[in-house]
Design a protein around this motif. Structure first.
Motif, mmCIF file in Angstrom:
data_model
loop_
_atom_site.group_PDB
_atom_site.id
_atom_site.type_symbol
_atom_site.label_atom_id
_atom_site.label_comp_id
_atom_site.label_asym_id
_atom_site.label_seq_id
_atom_site.Cartn_x
_atom_site.Cartn_y
_atom_site.Cartn_z
ATOM 1 N N GLY A 115 0.811 -1.212 0.000
ATOM 2 C CA GLY A 115 0.000 0.000 0.000
ATOM 3 C C GLY A 115 0.842 1.258 0.000
ATOM 4 O O GLY A 115 0.530 2.227 -0.704
ATOM 5 N N VAL A 116 1.923 1.241 0.773
ATOM 6 C CA VAL A 116 2.840 2.389 0.789
ATOM 7 C C VAL A 116 3.464 2.578 -0.589
ATOM 8 O O VAL A 116 3.561 3.704 -1.101
ATOM 9 C CB VAL A 116 3.927 2.194 1.860
ATOM 10 C CG1 VAL A 116 5.041 3.227 1.699
ATOM 11 C CG2 VAL A 116 3.323 2.287 3.253
ATOM 12 N N ALA A 117 3.887 1.469 -1.217
ATOM 13 C CA ALA A 117 4.496 1.562 -2.546
ATOM 14 C C ALA A 117 3.522 2.120 -3.568
ATOM 15 O O ALA A 117 3.884 2.954 -4.408
ATOM 16 C CB ALA A 117 4.999 0.182 -2.988
ATOM 17 N N ALA A 118 2.267 1.667 -3.510
ATOM 18 C CA ALA A 118 1.260 2.150 -4.458
ATOM 19 C C ALA A 118 1.019 3.643 -4.283
ATOM 20 O O ALA A 118 1.000 4.411 -5.257
ATOM 21 C CB ALA A 118 -0.044 1.375 -4.272
ATOM 22 N N ASN A 119 0.843 4.077 -3.030
ATOM 23 C CA ASN A 119 0.618 5.494 -2.774
ATOM 24 C C ASN A 119 1.847 6.330 -3.113
ATOM 25 O O ASN A 119 1.721 7.442 -3.647
ATOM 26 C CB ASN A 119 0.235 5.706 -1.305
ATOM 27 C CG ASN A 119 -1.235 5.504 -1.053
ATOM 28 O OD1 ASN A 119 -2.020 6.435 -1.060
ATOM 29 N ND2 ASN A 119 -1.632 4.252 -0.851
ATOM 30 N N ALA A 120 3.035 5.808 -2.807
ATOM 31 C CA ALA A 120 4.254 6.564 -3.084
ATOM 32 C C ALA A 120 4.462 6.736 -4.583
ATOM 33 O O ALA A 120 4.853 7.813 -5.049
ATOM 34 C CB ALA A 120 5.455 5.871 -2.449
ATOM 35 N N ALA A 121 4.215 5.662 -5.349
ATOM 36 C CA ALA A 121 4.406 5.742 -6.794
ATOM 37 C C ALA A 121 3.508 6.813 -7.404
ATOM 38 O O ALA A 121 3.943 7.611 -8.247
ATOM 39 C CB ALA A 121 4.125 4.384 -7.435
ATOM 40 N N ALA A 139 3.540 7.637 2.677
ATOM 41 C CA ALA A 139 3.811 7.427 1.254
ATOM 42 C C ALA A 139 3.623 8.703 0.452
ATOM 43 O O ALA A 139 4.311 8.925 -0.549
ATOM 44 C CB ALA A 139 2.891 6.328 0.707
ATOM 45 N N VAL A 140 2.696 9.555 0.901
ATOM 46 C CA VAL A 140 2.441 10.795 0.151
ATOM 47 C C VAL A 140 3.646 11.731 0.229
ATOM 48 O O VAL A 140 4.175 12.141 -0.810
ATOM 49 C CB VAL A 140 1.152 11.464 0.645
ATOM 50 C CG1 VAL A 140 0.917 12.771 -0.090
ATOM 51 C CG2 VAL A 140 -0.038 10.528 0.460
ATOM 52 N N PRO A 141 4.141 12.090 1.437
ATOM 53 C CA PRO A 141 5.364 12.900 1.458
ATOM 54 C C PRO A 141 6.594 12.155 0.962
ATOM 55 O O PRO A 141 7.517 12.786 0.419
ATOM 56 C CB PRO A 141 5.506 13.311 2.926
ATOM 57 C CG PRO A 141 4.702 12.328 3.693
ATOM 58 C CD PRO A 141 3.569 11.929 2.800
ATOM 59 N N LEU A 142 6.642 10.819 1.137
ATOM 60 C CA LEU A 142 7.768 10.047 0.594
ATOM 61 C C LEU A 142 7.830 10.212 -0.919
ATOM 62 O O LEU A 142 8.887 10.529 -1.488
ATOM 63 C CB LEU A 142 7.631 8.568 0.960
ATOM 64 C CG LEU A 142 8.637 7.615 0.303
ATOM 65 C CD1 LEU A 142 10.063 7.961 0.730
ATOM 66 C CD2 LEU A 142 8.317 6.165 0.641
ATOM 67 N N GLY A 143 6.682 9.996 -1.571
ATOM 68 C CA GLY A 143 6.638 10.185 -3.016
ATOM 69 C C GLY A 143 6.915 11.620 -3.404
ATOM 70 O O GLY A 143 7.611 11.894 -4.385
ATOM 71 N N PHE A 182 12.893 18.707 2.500
ATOM 72 C CA PHE A 182 12.748 18.831 3.956
ATOM 73 C C PHE A 182 11.280 18.773 4.363
ATOM 74 O O PHE A 182 10.918 18.116 5.349
ATOM 75 C CB PHE A 182 13.362 20.144 4.431
ATOM 76 C CG PHE A 182 12.973 20.508 5.836
ATOM 77 C CD1 PHE A 182 13.585 19.910 6.928
ATOM 78 C CD2 PHE A 182 11.962 21.443 6.077
ATOM 79 C CE1 PHE A 182 13.204 20.241 8.224
ATOM 80 C CE2 PHE A 182 11.576 21.776 7.362
ATOM 81 C CZ PHE A 182 12.206 21.178 8.437
ATOM 82 N N THR A 183 10.427 19.477 3.622
ATOM 83 C CA THR A 183 8.995 19.493 3.933
ATOM 84 C C THR A 183 8.417 18.090 3.881
ATOM 85 O O THR A 183 7.673 17.669 4.781
ATOM 86 C CB THR A 183 8.250 20.413 2.952
ATOM 87 O OG1 THR A 183 8.769 21.744 3.067
ATOM 88 C CG2 THR A 183 6.755 20.420 3.231
ATOM 89 N N GLN A 184 8.768 17.339 2.849
ATOM 90 C CA GLN A 184 8.204 16.001 2.680
ATOM 91 C C GLN A 184 8.778 15.018 3.699
ATOM 92 O O GLN A 184 8.043 14.205 4.280
ATOM 93 C CB GLN A 184 8.454 15.499 1.255
ATOM 94 C CG GLN A 184 7.888 16.388 0.151
ATOM 95 C CD GLN A 184 6.370 16.330 0.068
ATOM 96 O OE1 GLN A 184 5.690 15.881 0.991
ATOM 97 N NE2 GLN A 184 5.827 16.809 -1.034
ATOM 98 N N VAL A 185 10.078 15.075 3.936
ATOM 99 C CA VAL A 185 10.693 14.158 4.907
ATOM 100 C C VAL A 185 10.197 14.474 6.314
ATOM 101 O O VAL A 185 9.899 13.569 7.117
ATOM 102 C CB VAL A 185 12.233 14.243 4.834
ATOM 103 C CG1 VAL A 185 12.878 13.442 5.970
ATOM 104 C CG2 VAL A 185 12.721 13.713 3.488
#
Length: 433
Positions: free
Chosen positions: A22-28, A157-161, A272-275
């Motif tokens: 799920g994290v991978a799908a959202n991150a992609a 996943a959203v900020p990771l992506g 920085f914002t996303q991490v």
């Protein structure tokens, strides 16, 4: 939907594989959704757009997601997570390949605005499938006492992506062009579809634990679409996303045009914002699981966002009406924008867990679809509105509007009913002991 009995192939740890998929799908998809706006300055030049047209184009992907989220959520509750993720990710990859072939500028060729607009709208319509499906998987595979942490990990996943997009996509667009950028995004969606095919399955029947009994006591009895409590949180989530999308969609333009920041500084600020948002989402999920204080946490995030964006507006006014010339002032602008972006992005996992708990695990797909419809309608309206606010009163008006949105969202996210719901849950928990 009735779950199948426990399969010998599913170890107790399989839920973490489901979460990873799920994290991978959202991150992609987030690399595309959050990353493409990070190329806004390059897109403005490559496609020869003005600010108003740029805002409209960047908002179209959010509009596509908004239109499709609720239908995808209803289909997820009916079909299950696996088929929706496979169909959505596969078709999104195909749409991105089509954009690489027909909607990318190259040399002296600039594709028509219609190709770019239609492509981003289609990517949003198809990619919206990942949000509700992966969220429902968390609600069905994890017990009540773990859901805040699991949902917050999923929401990282959203900020990771977005962080990957901010770090990679401007470089790819600058050195290899937008065709390579769209092709890279298509590859990421295809790889995440393979992970979903390998790991996402329907879970065993959830055990009747004390925490599950407590959460079931406050779950919607009429369905999410008819529950006023659900609609209030849905509306609050959407409104509080406006300042977040202001940072993500026009933060790069603000730092470039007003702060005179270079590409490296802009990229570092957005990363920085996303991490920072990722770290805060994981911490807040675990912390609120332990303390059972999700409403109080949401109230604190909203209040702090009000203060931070108001301070950013004041700082911009202090810098002058046109540019920021002082080095110290430029640094302050960068820091305050980054901190504001982290704060207004830190609450998602907690709010989505609260919402899914009200709806009940079996109908979490519908509730999360409702929330994401609200979120991405705001995602469309925000970048479309910012150029008009800029023309009206400049950047101070933009950040004051962001502060006002956080203020309006606070009573919606944390209504008085939340305290009553917590009391009901505690009563149910005591009776189950």
């Amino acid at each position: 939907m009735t779950h199948s009995p426990l399969s010998p192939s599913y170890s107790p740890r399989h839920r973490w594989k489901v979460l990873a998929a799920g994290v991978a799908a959202n991150a992609a998809f987030s690399v595309a959704f959050s990353g493409i706006p990070m190329t806004a300055v390059l897109m403005r030049t490559g496609y020869q757009l003005d600010n108003a047209t740029l805002g409209l184009v960047l908002g179209l992907m959010g509009l596509g997601i908004a239109v499709s989220e609720l239908p995808w959520g209803l289909l997820t509750d009916r079909w299950g997570d696996r088929p929706v993720l496979l169909i959505g990710l596969g078709s999104t990859a195909i749409a991105l390949v089509a954009m690489a072939l027909r909607a990318a500028p190259s040399g002296q060729h600039i594709p028509g605005l219609g190709w770019l607009a239609a492509g981003l709208l289609l990517v949003g319509l198809l990619g919206g499938s990942v949000n509700g499906a992966s969220g429902r998987a968390v609600m069905t595979w994890f017990e009540a006492g773990e859901r805040g942490l699991a949902m917050s990990i999923r929401q990282t996943a959203v900020p990771l992506g977005g962080g990957i997009g901010a770090l990679v996509l401007p470089f790819v667009a600058l050195h290899f062009g937008f065709a390579a950028l769209y092709g890279l995004l298509a590859l990421l969606c295809a790889l995440s579809a393979l992970m979903s095919w390998a790991w996402v399955h329907e879970p065993p029947i959830a055990p009747r634990t004390k925490a599950n009994v407590a959460e079931a006591a406050i779950a919607s009895k009429t369905g999410p679409l008819r529950d006023a409590r659900v609609w209030r949180i849905v509306l609050g989530i959407g409104i509080l996303c406006a300042p977040q999308f202001a940072v993500l969609s026009f933060g790069t333009v603000f730092l470039h045009d007003f702060g005179h920041a270079g590409l490296a500084t802009i990229t570092a600020t957005m990363v920085f914002t996303q991490v920072g948002a990722m770290a805060m989402r994981v911490w807040s999920g675990r912390w609120t699981d332990r303390r059972r204080n999700r409403p109080a946490y949401l109230r604190a995030c909203s209040a702090l966002s009000v203060a931070l964006f108001a301070a950013l507006a004041v700082l911009v006014m202090a810098a002058g009406t046109h540019t920021a010339d002082s080095l110290a002032l430029r640094i302050a602008l960068v820091v305050l924008l980054g901190v504001s972006g982290v704060c207004v992005s830190a609450w998602h996992g907690v709010a989505y867990t609260e919402l899914a708990t009200l709806a009940g695990a079996a109908r979490a797909g519908t509730a999360l679809g409702m929330a994401n419809t609200s979120v991405f309608l705001v995602c469309f309206v925000t970048p479309f509105s910012i150029p008009h606010l800029l023309a009206l009163q400049g950047w101070p008006m933009v950040w004051l509007a962001a502060s006002a949105c956080a203020l309006v969202a606070m009573p919606l996210l944390v209504p008085r009913q939340a305290a009553a719901d917590q009391k009901v849950a505690k009563t149910a928990l005591s009776r189950s002991t």
